[in-house]
Design an enzyme around this catalytic site. Structure first.
Site, PDB file in Angstrom:
ATOM      1  N   ARG A  43       0.806  -1.422  -0.025  1.00 47.04           N
ATOM      2  CA  ARG A  43      -0.115  -0.005   0.044  1.00 47.04           C
ATOM      3  C   ARG A  43       1.055   1.188  -0.065  1.00 47.04           C
ATOM      4  O   ARG A  43       0.468   2.329  -0.629  1.00 47.04           O
ATOM      5  CB  ARG A  43      -1.085   0.117   1.249  1.00 47.04           C
ATOM      6  CG  ARG A  43      -1.515   1.441   1.500  1.00 47.04           C
ATOM      7  CD  ARG A  43      -2.967   1.427   2.304  1.00 47.04           C
ATOM      8  NE  ARG A  43      -2.811   0.418   3.507  1.00 47.04           N
ATOM      9  CZ  ARG A  43      -2.107   1.158   4.541  1.00 47.04           C
ATOM     10  NH1 ARG A  43      -1.520   2.241   4.657  1.00 47.04           N
ATOM     11  NH2 ARG A  43      -2.090   0.268   5.769  1.00 47.04           N
ATOM     12  N   TYR A  96     -18.093  16.910 -13.914  1.00 48.69           N
ATOM     13  CA  TYR A  96     -18.431  15.334 -13.868  1.00 48.69           C
ATOM     14  C   TYR A  96     -19.389  15.237 -12.807  1.00 48.69           C
ATOM     15  O   TYR A  96     -19.255  15.611 -11.583  1.00 48.69           O
ATOM     16  CB  TYR A  96     -17.222  14.738 -13.835  1.00 48.69           C
ATOM     17  CG  TYR A  96     -17.372  13.311 -13.871  1.00 48.69           C
ATOM     18  CD1 TYR A  96     -17.777  12.408 -14.800  1.00 48.69           C
ATOM     19  CD2 TYR A  96     -17.036  12.734 -12.399  1.00 48.69           C
ATOM     20  CE1 TYR A  96     -18.108  11.084 -14.504  1.00 48.69           C
ATOM     21  CE2 TYR A  96     -17.190  11.076 -12.400  1.00 48.69           C
ATOM     22  CZ  TYR A  96     -17.774  10.389 -13.472  1.00 48.69           C
ATOM     23  OH  TYR A  96     -17.834   9.122 -13.274  1.00 48.69           O
ATOM     24  N   ASP A 168      -9.132  18.549 -14.080  1.00 49.77           N
ATOM     25  CA  ASP A 168      -9.447  17.280 -14.727  1.00 49.77           C
ATOM     26  C   ASP A 168      -9.327  17.186 -15.938  1.00 49.77           C
ATOM     27  O   ASP A 168     -10.083  17.749 -16.686  1.00 49.77           O
ATOM     28  CB  ASP A 168     -10.648  16.771 -14.312  1.00 49.77           C
ATOM     29  CG  ASP A 168     -11.538  15.308 -14.680  1.00 49.77           C
ATOM     30  OD1 ASP A 168     -10.732  14.839 -15.535  1.00 49.77           O
ATOM     31  OD2 ASP A 168     -12.256  14.904 -14.202  1.00 49.77           O
ATOM     32  N   LYS A 193      -9.674   5.520 -18.564  1.00 51.10           N
ATOM     33  CA  LYS A 193     -10.207   6.252 -19.858  1.00 51.10           C
ATOM     34  C   LYS A 193      -9.257   6.103 -20.886  1.00 51.10           C
ATOM     35  O   LYS A 193      -8.768   4.898 -21.215  1.00 51.10           O
ATOM     36  CB  LYS A 193     -10.794   7.627 -19.759  1.00 51.10           C
ATOM     37  CG  LYS A 193     -11.754   7.868 -18.524  1.00 51.10           C
ATOM     38  CD  LYS A 193     -13.035   6.922 -18.732  1.00 51.10           C
ATOM     39  CE  LYS A 193     -14.006   7.119 -17.516  1.00 51.10           C
ATOM     40  NZ  LYS A 193     -14.368   8.390 -16.971  1.00 51.10           N
TER      41      LYS A 193
HETATM   42  C1  LIG Z   1     -14.838   8.937 -15.833  1.00 52.32           C
HETATM   43  C2  LIG Z   1     -14.308  10.216 -15.255  1.00 52.32           C
HETATM   44  C3  LIG Z   1     -13.955  10.422 -13.878  1.00 52.32           C
HETATM   45  C4  LIG Z   1     -14.012   9.376 -12.976  1.00 52.32           C
HETATM   46  O1  LIG Z   1     -13.381   8.513 -12.998  1.00 52.32           O
HETATM   47  P1  LIG Z   1     -13.754   7.025 -12.771  1.00 52.32           P
HETATM   48  O2  LIG Z   1     -12.270   6.214 -13.210  1.00 52.32           O
HETATM   49  O3  LIG Z   1     -14.755   6.335 -13.390  1.00 52.32           O
HETATM   50  O4  LIG Z   1     -13.563   6.926 -11.189  1.00 52.32           O
HETATM   51  C5  LIG Z   1     -13.829  11.657 -13.528  1.00 52.32           C
HETATM   52  N1  LIG Z   1     -13.795  12.905 -14.679  1.00 52.32           N
HETATM   53  C6  LIG Z   1     -14.008  12.504 -15.694  1.00 52.32           C
HETATM   54  C7  LIG Z   1     -13.872  13.796 -16.696  1.00 52.32           C
HETATM   55  C8  LIG Z   1     -14.454  11.350 -16.286  1.00 52.32           C
HETATM   56  O5  LIG Z   1     -14.510  11.207 -17.450  1.00 52.32           O
END
Ligand SMILES: *Cc1c(COP(=O)(O)O)cnc(C)c1O
Length: 370
Positions: A43, A96, A168, A193
């Site tokens: 961890r 988001y 983000d 993603k």
């Molecule tokens: C998918 C997404 C998240 C969250 O990510 P997870 O891996 O699903 O927890 C945050 N911000 C944006 C812009 C996203 O597309």
């Protein structure tokens, strides 16, 4: 080095025990004391995660250090949880939906205060700054409206008030936007993603421009909040990153073609894609991004029922949430976001994959036909 080279070389190291060219997966939760390596407990740190964090730091250009997590939301949460009760944060009104829930509900209970603004309105951002504002949060392009925030301009406003800027940048990946070089303090990605790229893992990362006390607090959230990624997921993610530059080219090329096709289609009334000159954020996107990405949203004529029908008729675009994988996905978004959503009911969110653009366009042609 250029980013294609960094994506292949960074965090590679070598395995002294076997000479393996590609890294082994370390599943051990614990490490012998007094061993040559400096790992103690998985961890806190482990070889797969360290290699991944080195690679992500290098990919962000101006990055100094990175913390990886078990999901994008765990990465986002670490930044907010590193703040104090009574701190004030500014975030986009179309952020988001998971981030909205985190800040307004979960952390509101712990005394974090917030203001939501239209981040594309710089005067509104400046007006929302308070003496206790310690973090400005942006998301660009935004999910699912693809609003584009001017990162350099918002960084200036945040820094003038001694606040950090976290961005983000999931929809860009480090390939299309060097978020830290533009002035942000944290570049945050859901690695689920584009970075992973194959829809077979969940993960998240925060990359910092400077290592300071605020960053140490984020690192402590990783270790003691404990939302850490598994060794296997770190390995899989690093494997995905090796092809990121070439995958992104394909996503961008296909998305532009699909966006251009949809924009002239009589069953469509609006296409949200920053690569189209008609998009309100096109100029800012062209300034701060090297290409326009693989995500677009489309509003169809006929309201929610028409959107639902189209999402049910596409064959190559599978009807599923998430994005950034090699496969194309489509989602009728507002019902997924539920109560309080600002997303138009006739909007379809589209993740354009790496199939041939002609096939993707033909799929929309048949799905949009009466
Ligand atoms: C998918 C997404 C998240 C969250 O990510 P997870 O891996 O699903 O927890 C945050 N911000 C944006 C812009 C996203 O597309």
């Amino acid at each position: 080095m250029k980013i294609e080279t960094i994506a292949i070389q960074a965090g590679r190291g070598n395995d002294a025990a076997t000479g393996a060219v590609m890294p082994p997966i370390h599943l051990s939760s614990t490490y012998l004391r007094g061993n040559e390596g400096d790992y103690i407990y998985s961890r806190s740190d482990n070889p797969n995660r360290r290699a991944l964090e080195e690679c992500l730091t290098a990919l962000e250009g101006a990055g100094a250090d990175a913390c990886t997590f078990a999901s994008g939301m765990a990465a986002v949460a670490s930044v907010f949880q590193a703040l104090k009760a009574g701190d004030h944060v500014i975030l986009p009104d179309d952020t988001y939906f998971g981030v909205r829930k985190l800040v307004t509900e979960l952390l509101g209970k712990w005394g974090l205060t917030h203001t939501m603004v239209d981040m594309t309105d710089l005067a509104a951002v400046a007006a929302a700054m308070q003496p206790n504002t310690t973090l400005v949060w942006a998301e660009t392009p935004s999910n699912p409206m693809l609003k584009v925030t001017d990162v350099a301009a918002v960084a200036e406003i945040a820094h003038a008030g001694n606040a950090k800027l976290g961005v983000d940048a999931t929809w860009c990946s480090p390939l299309l936007q060097q978020t830290l070089a533009l002035g942000a303090d944290y570049a945050v990605h859901s690695t689920t993603k584009y970075l992973g790229g194959h829809s077979d893992l969940t993960g998240g990362v925060v990359v910092a421009r400077t290592v300071d006390d605020a960053w140490t607090a984020v690192r402590e959230q990783q270790e003691f909040g404990g939302g850490v990624p598994s060794g296997f997921d770190c390995w899989l993610l690093l494997r995905g990153i090796r092809t990121l530059p070439y995958r992104m080219r394909g996503h961008c090329e296909n998305a532009m073609k699909v966006a251009q096709y949809l924009e002239q289609h009589p069953a469509v009334h609006t296409v949200h894609y920053p690569g189209l000159p008609s998009h309100p954020g096109h100029t800012v996107a062209a300034k701060q991004m090297s290409d326009f990405g693989g995500m677009l949203s489309v509003q169809v004529k006929g309201g929610a029922a028409a959107a639902d029908r189209v999402a049910g008729k596409t064959k190559i675009f599978w009807r599923a949430t998430s994005l950034g994988g090699v496969e194309s996905l489509i989602e009728h978004r507002a019902p997924v976001e539920g109560e309080g959503t600002q997303t138009p009911m006739d909007l379809l969110r589209v993740s354009v994959g790496l199939e041939h653009a002609d096939d993707l366009i033909a799929d929309f042609a048949q799905a949009l036909a009466e």
